[in-house]
Design a protein around this motif. Structure first.
Motif, PDB file in Angstrom:
ATOM      1  N   GLU A  94     -90.255 -21.125 -72.163  1.00 37.56           N
ATOM      2  CA  GLU A  94     -91.067 -20.362 -71.212  1.00 37.56           C
ATOM      3  C   GLU A  94     -90.133 -19.732 -70.180  1.00 37.56           C
ATOM      4  N   PRO A  95     -89.647 -18.527 -70.441  1.00 35.24           N
ATOM      5  CA  PRO A  95     -88.716 -17.891 -69.505  1.00 35.24           C
ATOM      6  C   PRO A  95     -89.384 -17.573 -68.173  1.00 35.24           C
ATOM      7  N   HIS A  96     -88.584 -17.604 -67.116  1.00 35.58           N
ATOM      8  CA  HIS A  96     -89.077 -17.327 -65.770  1.00 35.58           C
ATOM      9  C   HIS A  96     -88.278 -16.170 -65.171  1.00 35.58           C
ATOM     10  N   GLY A  97     -88.973 -15.191 -64.659  1.00 33.97           N
ATOM     11  CA  GLY A  97     -88.323 -14.058 -64.024  1.00 33.97           C
ATOM     12  C   GLY A  97     -87.976 -12.968 -65.014  1.00 33.97           C
ATOM     13  N   GLU A  98     -87.835 -11.766 -64.489  1.00 36.12           N
ATOM     14  CA  GLU A  98     -87.634 -10.600 -65.338  1.00 36.12           C
ATOM     15  C   GLU A  98     -86.324 -10.658 -66.123  1.00 36.12           C
ATOM     16  N   VAL A  99     -85.255 -11.120 -65.501  1.00 32.91           N
ATOM     17  CA  VAL A  99     -83.964 -11.155 -66.186  1.00 32.91           C
ATOM     18  C   VAL A  99     -84.004 -12.128 -67.350  1.00 32.91           C
ATOM     19  N   GLN A 100     -84.522 -13.324 -67.105  1.00 33.27           N
ATOM     20  CA  GLN A 100     -84.575 -14.308 -68.181  1.00 33.27           C
ATOM     21  C   GLN A 100     -85.523 -13.870 -69.285  1.00 33.27           C
ATOM     22  N   GLU A 101     -86.615 -13.232 -68.925  1.00 35.94           N
ATOM     23  CA  GLU A 101     -87.530 -12.725 -69.948  1.00 35.94           C
ATOM     24  C   GLU A 101     -86.840 -11.692 -70.838  1.00 35.94           C
ATOM     25  N   ARG A 102     -86.105 -10.784 -70.218  1.00 36.51           N
ATOM     26  CA  ARG A 102     -85.384  -9.763 -70.997  1.00 36.51           C
ATOM     27  C   ARG A 102     -84.306 -10.408 -71.862  1.00 36.51           C
ATOM     28  N   LEU A 103     -83.613 -11.403 -71.318  1.00 40.25           N
ATOM     29  CA  LEU A 103     -82.574 -12.104 -72.079  1.00 40.25           C
ATOM     30  C   LEU A 103     -83.166 -12.798 -73.292  1.00 40.25           C
ATOM     31  N   VAL A 104     -84.278 -13.487 -73.115  1.00 40.11           N
ATOM     32  CA  VAL A 104     -84.908 -14.184 -74.237  1.00 40.11           C
ATOM     33  C   VAL A 104     -85.400 -13.187 -75.279  1.00 40.11           C
ATOM     34  N   GLU A 105     -85.956 -12.067 -74.833  1.00 37.33           N
ATOM     35  CA  GLU A 105     -86.401 -11.038 -75.784  1.00 37.33           C
ATOM     36  C   GLU A 105     -85.239 -10.565 -76.660  1.00 37.33           C
ATOM     37  N   ARG A 106     -84.074 -10.357 -76.036  1.00 35.42           N
ATOM     38  CA  ARG A 106     -82.924  -9.886 -76.813  1.00 35.42           C
ATOM     39  C   ARG A 106     -82.419 -10.975 -77.754  1.00 35.42           C
ATOM     40  N   LEU A 107     -82.417 -12.223 -77.318  1.00 32.51           N
ATOM     41  CA  LEU A 107     -81.983 -13.315 -78.199  1.00 32.51           C
ATOM     42  C   LEU A 107     -82.945 -13.492 -79.370  1.00 32.51           C
ATOM     43  N   ILE A 108     -84.224 -13.291 -79.138  1.00 30.05           N
ATOM     44  CA  ILE A 108     -85.199 -13.326 -80.245  1.00 30.05           C
ATOM     45  C   ILE A 108     -84.863 -12.229 -81.252  1.00 30.05           C
ATOM     46  N   GLN A 109     -84.511 -11.053 -80.766  1.00 27.16           N
ATOM     47  CA  GLN A 109     -84.165  -9.955 -81.665  1.00 27.16           C
ATOM     48  C   GLN A 109     -82.891 -10.266 -82.444  1.00 27.16           C
ATOM     49  N   ILE A 110     -81.900 -10.850 -81.775  1.00 27.02           N
ATOM     50  CA  ILE A 110     -80.666 -11.225 -82.470  1.00 27.02           C
ATOM     51  C   ILE A 110     -80.958 -12.297 -83.508  1.00 27.02           C
ATOM     52  N   ALA A 111     -81.811 -13.267 -83.168  1.00 21.63           N
ATOM     53  CA  ALA A 111     -82.160 -14.312 -84.127  1.00 21.63           C
ATOM     54  C   ALA A 111     -82.834 -13.723 -85.364  1.00 21.63           C
TER      55      ALA A 111
ATOM     56  N   LEU B  55     -67.801 -29.218 -93.600  1.00 18.61           N
ATOM     57  CA  LEU B  55     -68.829 -28.195 -93.646  1.00 18.61           C
ATOM     58  C   LEU B  55     -68.267 -26.925 -94.270  1.00 18.61           C
ATOM     59  N   ARG B  56     -69.154 -26.040 -94.672  1.00 15.73           N
ATOM     60  CA  ARG B  56     -68.762 -24.768 -95.265  1.00 15.73           C
ATOM     61  C   ARG B  56     -68.599 -23.735 -94.153  1.00 15.73           C
ATOM     62  N   SER B  57     -67.393 -23.236 -93.958  1.00 10.90           N
ATOM     63  CA  SER B  57     -67.192 -22.226 -92.922  1.00 10.90           C
ATOM     64  C   SER B  57     -68.037 -20.983 -93.195  1.00 10.90           C
ATOM     65  N   SER B  58     -68.220 -20.661 -94.475  1.00  8.61           N
ATOM     66  CA  SER B  58     -69.012 -19.478 -94.821  1.00  8.61           C
ATOM     67  C   SER B  58     -70.468 -19.638 -94.417  1.00  8.61           C
ATOM     68  N   GLY B  59     -70.926 -20.877 -94.235  1.00 10.23           N
ATOM     69  CA  GLY B  59     -72.315 -21.116 -93.858  1.00 10.23           C
ATOM     70  C   GLY B  59     -72.624 -20.792 -92.412  1.00 10.23           C
ATOM     71  N   PHE B  60     -71.594 -20.523 -91.605  1.00  7.94           N
ATOM     72  CA  PHE B  60     -71.844 -20.160 -90.213  1.00  7.94           C
ATOM     73  C   PHE B  60     -72.242 -18.696 -90.070  1.00  7.94           C
ATOM     74  N   ASN B  61     -72.439 -18.001 -91.193  1.00  7.77           N
ATOM     75  CA  ASN B  61     -73.021 -16.660 -91.106  1.00  7.77           C
ATOM     76  C   ASN B  61     -74.549 -16.744 -91.114  1.00  7.77           C
ATOM     77  N   ARG B  62     -75.034 -17.870 -90.694  1.00  9.09           N
ATOM     78  CA  ARG B  62     -76.447 -18.108 -90.419  1.00  9.09           C
ATOM     79  C   ARG B  62     -76.541 -18.731 -89.026  1.00  9.09           C
ATOM     80  N   HIS B  63     -77.716 -18.685 -88.430  1.00 12.50           N
ATOM     81  CA  HIS B  63     -77.895 -19.292 -87.114  1.00 12.50           C
ATOM     82  C   HIS B  63     -77.930 -20.814 -87.250  1.00 12.50           C
TER      83      HIS B  63
ATOM     84  N   CYS C  13     -83.166 -20.485 -87.422  1.00 18.47           N
ATOM     85  CA  CYS C  13     -81.924 -21.204 -87.695  1.00 18.47           C
ATOM     86  C   CYS C  13     -81.952 -21.807 -89.099  1.00 18.47           C
ATOM     87  N   ASP C  14     -80.899 -21.547 -89.862  1.00 21.22           N
ATOM     88  CA  ASP C  14     -80.782 -22.046 -91.224  1.00 21.22           C
ATOM     89  C   ASP C  14     -79.828 -23.225 -91.342  1.00 21.22           C
TER      90      ASP C  14
END
Length: 457
Positions: free
Chosen positions: A337-354, A113-121, A382-383
């Protein structure tokens, strides 16, 4: 690919796609059309191929490279590609991370694989028993060996707690590199380092999620928390002393103290106090940080630790320090489908990172059994794709829809894959590949439990 009694012919009207009608090929096979210069093709269906480039003429000076521009050709002989010709493709695309063997027709060659290609999700999926965890281990080992990319691994099942421990039979050169690499394991089981989070430095919204406080619904408690636990006024004595002081106060203070008690936060073992948090370890220069979530008694602690870590990585994004965020069993950390406030906040941040993290050097590598169980706003970004055996027709169809850069007829073969076989496609692959994963170099942290033998009679 079967040998034809007479030389088969192929035609390309535009130098981009070619006709394979009448040939016996499997999607993914690599072929060579004997045009004025030999042209490398890849079958994407049983009757069509894409043109990958023109191979260099024999004796050409310099390192062999594919030429991207190919003139149309008509009725030229076609044959299976050789291992050397496949090697030219890998050299051209700078595929430098060996992961196993490449099944591309008659040629049996190393798959890289191309190591440089891991600069994508990146998205890795396969049903239970497909070899998904083993394959993820191969990827992580090769990234440790072939790159300087720091990584943090969220490990719900303690599968990677021995990532820094090599096997006795491991290939010596790679094993020596891994043994000389700083891999820090955080968890609850000695000799792991303590797994901790730092509540005081979390963003206010993340703190409120841990406390399940709503700024409008819980106006009095929220306002009291903001004024009593500001970043400029931390509580060094810890959560127990903080709760004790609240319970001795007025009505709103007692309500906030009771909330902390009722949520069981006083029993959590993850508060950092004078110890380093997981985020501080990861950002402190560790090459690989394994976050073993399996030993935490309360599943909410695992989500809170992950939230603190992700929030800190996001807060440091403007420093543009590359970081690969590996999430094994991603459906537990970033569910559809996140459950609870912590998981909802975590998923929101991961969506932003994605969506935005790539430009800051924050890249995701997600591993899961089913794509539908992970939040689609993350999966869709994800690419890179690595697909292992998957029997469910609905799941196979989901993958084909979500990852349009992977030939559908290659994806459709997923139910027939043996353990350790996969399709790799996207920015990290020279072209869509059928691969067999190579040997692990490090000790697997988790493995299937064997059925006990019959007792001796």
């Amino acid at each position: 690919m079967s040998t034809q009694p007479t030389a088969p012919l192929t035609t390309s009207a535009d130098g981009r796609a070619a006709d394979l009608a009448g040939l016996r090929v499997t999607p993914g096979d690599l072929l060579v059309a004997e045009a004025p210069l030999p042209v490398l093709l890849q079958a994407v269906t049983a009757s069509t191929a894409v043109v990958l480039g023109a191979l260099p003429a024999a004796g050409s000076p310099g390192e062999p490279r594919l030429a991207p521009d190919v003139a149309p050709f008509e009725d030229v002989a076609v044959r299976p590609a050789s291992s050397d010709e496949v090697g030219v493709l890998q050299a051209t695309t700078r595929a430098d991370l060996p992961i196993g063997r490449w099944d591309c027709g008659d040629a049996d060659t190393a798959a890289s694989l191309r190591s440089s290609g891991f600069n994508r999700h990146t998205f890795l999926c396969g049903q239970s028993g497909s070899g998904k965890t083993y394959a993820l281990g191969v990827l992580l080992e090769q990234l440790l060996i072939g790159t300087g990319l720091p990584m943090v691994i969220l490990d719900p099942n303690a599968d990677f707690v021995h990532l820094g421990t090599t096997r006795p039979d491991a290939e010596p050169t790679g094993a020596a590199i891994i043994e000389g690499t700083e891999v820090r394991v955080l968890g609850s089981n000695p000799p792991e380092e303590p797994l901790r989070m730092r509540f005081a430095t979390m963003p206010r919204a993340a703190q409120a999620a841990v406390l399940r406080l709503d700024p409008l619904r819980d106006r009095a408690e929220y306002n009291l928390f903001v004024t009593s636990f500001g970043r400029d006024r931390p509580v060094p004595a810890g959560v127990d002393a903080y709760v004790t002081s609240l319970l001795a106060g007025h009505d709103d203070e007692r309500a906030l103290g009771q909330r902390v008690q009722n949520l069981g936060l006083t029993d959590w073992e993850v508060w950092a106090l004078d110890q380093a948090s997981a985020a501080e370890v990861a950002l402190g220069g560790a090459r690989a940080t394994v976050v073993d979530l399996a030993g935490l008694a309360d599943p909410r602690e695992a989500s809170a630790v992950c939230l603190d870590l992700v929030e800190r990585l996001w807060a440091a994004r403007h420093e543009r320090r590359p970081m690969l965020i590996v999430i094994d069993e991603a459906h537990n950390v970033c569910p559809a489908e996140p459950h609870g406030e912590v998981q909802e906040r975590l998923v929101e941040r991961l969506i932003q990172i994605a969506a935005e993290g790539r430009k800051y050097g924050l890249w995701l590598l997600l591993s899961t059994q089913r794509p539908s169980k992970v939040h689609q706003q993350v999966v869709s970004q994800c690419d890179n794709l690595m697909l292992m055996r998957m029997n469910s027709p609905a799941d196979v169809a989901d993958v084909a829809t979500l990852f349009g850069f992977a030939p559908p007829e290659m994806i459709a073969r997923a139910p027939s894959f043996r353990q350790g076989e996969a399709v790799a496609a996207g920015r990290f692959a020279p072209c869509p590949m059928r691969v067999r994963m190579g040997d692990r170099l490090t000790v697997e942290g988790g493995s299937d439990v064997a059925v006990p033998p019959a007792p001796t009679r």
